[in-house]
Design a protein around this motif. Structure first.
Motif, PDB file in Angstrom:
ATOM      1  N   THR A  79       0.856  -1.186   0.000  1.00  0.00           N
ATOM      2  CA  THR A  79       0.000   0.000   0.000  1.00  0.00           C
ATOM      3  C   THR A  79       0.889   1.233   0.000  1.00  0.00           C
ATOM      4  OG1 THR A  79      -1.763  -1.143   1.190  1.00  0.00           O
ATOM      5  CG2 THR A  79      -1.800   1.258   1.267  1.00  0.00           C
ATOM      6  N   LEU A  80       0.687   2.090  -1.017  1.00  0.00           N
ATOM      7  CA  LEU A  80       1.482   3.306  -1.148  1.00  0.00           C
ATOM      8  C   LEU A  80       0.659   4.543  -0.820  1.00  0.00           C
ATOM      9  CD1 LEU A  80       3.417   2.914  -4.535  1.00  0.00           C
ATOM     10  CD2 LEU A  80       4.163   2.270  -2.241  1.00  0.00           C
ATOM     11  N   ARG A  81       1.333   5.511  -0.248  1.00  0.00           N
ATOM     12  CA  ARG A  81       0.792   6.865  -0.134  1.00  0.00           C
ATOM     13  C   ARG A  81       1.512   7.628  -1.249  1.00  0.00           C
ATOM     14  NH1 ARG A  81      -1.395   9.150   4.154  1.00  0.00           N
ATOM     15  NH2 ARG A  81      -0.380   7.626   5.501  1.00  0.00           N
ATOM     16  N   ILE A  82       0.754   8.055  -2.248  1.00  0.00           N
ATOM     17  CA  ILE A  82       1.317   8.807  -3.364  1.00  0.00           C
ATOM     18  C   ILE A  82       0.966  10.271  -3.116  1.00  0.00           C
ATOM     19  CG2 ILE A  82       1.367   9.104  -5.864  1.00  0.00           C
ATOM     20  CD1 ILE A  82       0.292   6.170  -6.032  1.00  0.00           C
ATOM     21  N   VAL A  83       1.981  11.056  -2.760  1.00  0.00           N
ATOM     22  CA  VAL A  83       1.784  12.471  -2.471  1.00  0.00           C
ATOM     23  C   VAL A  83       2.090  13.249  -3.746  1.00  0.00           C
ATOM     24  CG1 VAL A  83       2.491  14.434  -1.053  1.00  0.00           C
ATOM     25  CG2 VAL A  83       2.386  12.143  -0.049  1.00  0.00           C
ATOM     26  N   LEU A  84       1.100  14.002  -4.205  1.00  0.00           N
ATOM     27  CA  LEU A  84       1.192  14.726  -5.472  1.00  0.00           C
ATOM     28  C   LEU A  84       1.299  16.216  -5.212  1.00  0.00           C
ATOM     29  CD1 LEU A  84      -1.739  12.700  -6.922  1.00  0.00           C
ATOM     30  CD2 LEU A  84       0.656  12.407  -7.536  1.00  0.00           C
ATOM     31  N   LEU A  85       2.324  16.836  -5.797  1.00  0.00           N
ATOM     32  CA  LEU A  85       2.508  18.277  -5.678  1.00  0.00           C
ATOM     33  C   LEU A  85       2.532  18.872  -7.079  1.00  0.00           C
ATOM     34  CD1 LEU A  85       3.110  20.902  -4.152  1.00  0.00           C
ATOM     35  CD2 LEU A  85       5.535  20.277  -4.250  1.00  0.00           C
ATOM     36  N   ASN A  86       1.607  19.773  -7.347  1.00  0.00           N
ATOM     37  CA  ASN A  86       1.558  20.453  -8.636  1.00  0.00           C
ATOM     38  C   ASN A  86       2.497  21.656  -8.567  1.00  0.00           C
ATOM     39  OD1 ASN A  86       1.020  21.865 -10.966  1.00  0.00           O
ATOM     40  ND2 ASN A  86      -1.205  21.630 -10.814  1.00  0.00           N
ATOM     41  N   LYS A  87       3.652  21.541  -9.224  1.00  0.00           N
ATOM     42  CA  LYS A  87       4.642  22.623  -9.238  1.00  0.00           C
ATOM     43  C   LYS A  87       4.443  23.554 -10.428  1.00  0.00           C
ATOM     44  CE  LYS A  87       8.262  20.522  -6.523  1.00  0.00           C
ATOM     45  NZ  LYS A  87       9.702  20.254  -6.428  1.00  0.00           N
ATOM     46  N   GLY A  88       3.373  23.332 -11.183  1.00  0.00           N
ATOM     47  CA  GLY A  88       3.117  24.161 -12.352  1.00  0.00           C
ATOM     48  C   GLY A  88       2.175  25.307 -12.066  1.00  0.00           C
ATOM     49  N   LYS A  89       1.796  25.976 -13.145  1.00  0.00           N
ATOM     50  CA  LYS A  89       0.876  27.108 -13.064  1.00  0.00           C
ATOM     51  C   LYS A  89      -0.503  26.759 -13.613  1.00  0.00           C
ATOM     52  CE  LYS A  89       4.516  30.615 -13.456  1.00  0.00           C
ATOM     53  NZ  LYS A  89       4.828  30.630 -12.073  1.00  0.00           N
ATOM     54  N   ILE A  90      -0.662  25.492 -14.068  1.00  0.00           N
ATOM     55  CA  ILE A  90      -1.951  25.028 -14.585  1.00  0.00           C
ATOM     56  C   ILE A  90      -2.358  23.757 -13.845  1.00  0.00           C
ATOM     57  CG2 ILE A  90      -1.650  26.089 -16.862  1.00  0.00           C
ATOM     58  CD1 ILE A  90      -0.826  23.336 -17.947  1.00  0.00           C
ATOM     59  N   GLU A 116     -16.431  16.169 -12.818  1.00  0.00           N
ATOM     60  CA  GLU A 116     -16.133  16.090 -11.388  1.00  0.00           C
ATOM     61  C   GLU A 116     -15.234  14.879 -11.136  1.00  0.00           C
ATOM     62  OE1 GLU A 116     -17.013  18.120  -8.794  1.00  0.00           O
ATOM     63  OE2 GLU A 116     -17.719  19.466 -10.360  1.00  0.00           O
ATOM     64  N   HIS A 117     -14.419  14.935 -10.089  1.00  0.00           N
ATOM     65  CA  HIS A 117     -13.469  13.875  -9.760  1.00  0.00           C
ATOM     66  C   HIS A 117     -13.775  13.339  -8.358  1.00  0.00           C
ATOM     67  CE1 HIS A 117     -11.431  16.158 -12.881  1.00  0.00           C
ATOM     68  NE2 HIS A 117     -10.573  15.179 -13.018  1.00  0.00           N
ATOM     69  N   ASP A 118     -14.071  12.041  -8.243  1.00  0.00           N
ATOM     70  CA  ASP A 118     -14.290  11.505  -6.889  1.00  0.00           C
ATOM     71  C   ASP A 118     -13.905  10.048  -6.699  1.00  0.00           C
ATOM     72  OD1 ASP A 118     -16.367  10.117  -8.065  1.00  0.00           O
ATOM     73  OD2 ASP A 118     -17.945  10.981  -6.854  1.00  0.00           O
ATOM     74  N   SER A 119     -13.108   9.489  -7.578  1.00  0.00           N
ATOM     75  CA  SER A 119     -12.643   8.114  -7.405  1.00  0.00           C
ATOM     76  C   SER A 119     -11.334   8.106  -6.631  1.00  0.00           C
ATOM     77  CB  SER A 119     -12.455   7.450  -8.767  1.00  0.00           C
ATOM     78  OG  SER A 119     -13.710   7.305  -9.403  1.00  0.00           O
ATOM     79  N   PRO A 120     -11.113   7.068  -5.802  1.00  0.00           N
ATOM     80  CA  PRO A 120      -9.915   7.053  -4.953  1.00  0.00           C
ATOM     81  C   PRO A 120      -8.603   6.873  -5.716  1.00  0.00           C
ATOM     82  CG  PRO A 120     -11.160   5.016  -4.700  1.00  0.00           C
ATOM     83  CD  PRO A 120     -11.997   5.938  -5.541  1.00  0.00           C
ATOM     84  N   TYR A 121      -8.663   6.509  -6.992  1.00  0.00           N
ATOM     85  CA  TYR A 121      -7.445   6.332  -7.785  1.00  0.00           C
ATOM     86  C   TYR A 121      -7.147   7.554  -8.659  1.00  0.00           C
ATOM     87  CZ  TYR A 121     -11.021   4.801 -11.108  1.00  0.00           C
ATOM     88  OH  TYR A 121     -12.150   4.722 -11.899  1.00  0.00           O
ATOM     89  N   MET A 122      -7.762   8.691  -8.325  1.00  0.00           N
ATOM     90  CA  MET A 122      -7.588   9.928  -9.089  1.00  0.00           C
ATOM     91  C   MET A 122      -7.366  11.095  -8.145  1.00  0.00           C
ATOM     92  SD  MET A 122     -10.875   9.690 -11.555  1.00  0.00           S
ATOM     93  CE  MET A 122     -11.106   8.361 -12.712  1.00  0.00           C
ATOM     94  N   HIS A 124      -7.012  15.405  -8.707  1.00  0.00           N
ATOM     95  CA  HIS A 124      -7.029  16.598  -9.548  1.00  0.00           C
ATOM     96  C   HIS A 124      -6.393  17.693  -8.702  1.00  0.00           C
ATOM     97  CE1 HIS A 124      -8.786  18.016 -13.292  1.00  0.00           C
ATOM     98  NE2 HIS A 124      -9.241  19.098 -12.695  1.00  0.00           N
ATOM     99  N   VAL A 125      -5.195  18.164  -9.094  1.00  0.00           N
ATOM    100  CA  VAL A 125      -4.411  19.024  -8.218  1.00  0.00           C
ATOM    101  C   VAL A 125      -4.220  20.423  -8.822  1.00  0.00           C
ATOM    102  CG1 VAL A 125      -2.276  19.183  -6.870  1.00  0.00           C
ATOM    103  CG2 VAL A 125      -3.169  16.926  -7.510  1.00  0.00           C
ATOM    104  N   PRO A 126      -4.787  21.450  -8.182  1.00  0.00           N
ATOM    105  CA  PRO A 126      -4.593  22.829  -8.654  1.00  0.00           C
ATOM    106  C   PRO A 126      -3.129  23.267  -8.527  1.00  0.00           C
ATOM    107  CG  PRO A 126      -6.425  22.690  -7.091  1.00  0.00           C
ATOM    108  CD  PRO A 126      -5.694  21.378  -7.034  1.00  0.00           C
ATOM    109  N   PRO A 127      -2.727  24.308  -9.240  1.00  0.00           N
ATOM    110  CA  PRO A 127      -1.358  24.817  -9.149  1.00  0.00           C
ATOM    111  C   PRO A 127      -0.947  25.112  -7.706  1.00  0.00           C
ATOM    112  CG  PRO A 127      -2.569  25.950 -10.888  1.00  0.00           C
ATOM    113  CD  PRO A 127      -3.566  25.094 -10.153  1.00  0.00           C
ATOM    114  N   SER A 128       0.279  24.730  -7.378  1.00  0.00           N
ATOM    115  CA  SER A 128       0.890  24.957  -6.061  1.00  0.00           C
ATOM    116  C   SER A 128       0.183  24.237  -4.923  1.00  0.00           C
ATOM    117  CB  SER A 128       0.968  26.461  -5.743  1.00  0.00           C
ATOM    118  OG  SER A 128       1.713  27.124  -6.734  1.00  0.00           O
ATOM    119  N   LYS A 129      -0.681  23.269  -5.232  1.00  0.00           N
ATOM    120  CA  LYS A 129      -1.394  22.515  -4.193  1.00  0.00           C
ATOM    121  C   LYS A 129      -0.869  21.094  -4.137  1.00  0.00           C
ATOM    122  CE  LYS A 129      -4.164  25.853  -3.111  1.00  0.00           C
ATOM    123  NZ  LYS A 129      -4.006  26.582  -1.905  1.00  0.00           N
TER     124      LYS A 129
END
Length: 168
Positions: A79-90, A116-122, A124-129
């Motif tokens: 089991t992985l914790r995949i931490v996603l960081l959007n370093k872009g501007k889009i 809309e996004h609500d599945s646990p395998y997805m 959707h990350v806004p810029p800088s979030k």
């Protein structure tokens, strides 16, 4: 105009049948739903229990349509914790799946980019979030992840997940 109604009805029915499998994460979920672990089994695994995370992988997303990691190797049952960081501007996202499912989803996203996004395998990350996916890879095989925002997947914003059989 009369001929448009059957096409509209067919398109709407198609969207409704796609439903959960193409829904993306976030806004519509209640606070309680975010803490509920789904029992749904996918070809590439299932939502993981945060208490059973064996390791964390940090993945950054960039406006050059790349992730900082394009290959991940795990063992079946991990089991992985995949931490996603959007370093872009889009906006960027990460969606886990089979190659076929990701390609199908990318085509749907071209027609309906504001889904809309609500599945646990997805995620959707806004810029800088930052967001995370906790996923149990309980089936061996070769899987993919990608950003399915129109144009991103096609530009190469994809990666591979290799799930090796059994525990070491």
């Amino acid at each position: 105009m009369r001929n448009s109604l059957p096409l509209f009805t067919l398109a709407l029915a198609s969207l409704l049948t796609v439903g959960q499998s193409w829904a993306h994460g976030g806004a519509a979920n209640s606070h309680a739903d975010k803490h509920r672990i789904s029992a749904d089994q996918e070809e590439f695994g299932r939502q993981g229990d945060p208490k059973k995370v064996s390791r964390t992988i940090d993945i950054s997303m960039h406006d050059n349509m790349r992730y900082n990691h394009s290959k991940i190797t795990v063992r079946q049952g991990e089991t992985l914790r995949i931490v996603l960081l959007n370093k872009g501007k889009i906006m960027h996202e990460l969606v886990l799946g089979t190659e076929q499912k990701l390609k199908e989803h990318a085509e749907v996203m071209k027609k309906f980019p504001n889904m809309e996004h609500d599945s646990p395998y997805m995620a959707h990350v806004p810029p800088s979030k930052k967001q995370e996916i906790i996923w149990e890879f309980n089936k061996p095989g070769e899987f993919m992840f990608g950003c399915l925002i129109p144009g991103h997947f096609e530009a190469g914003m994809v990666g591979r997940v290799t799930v090796l059989p059994g525990k070491p």
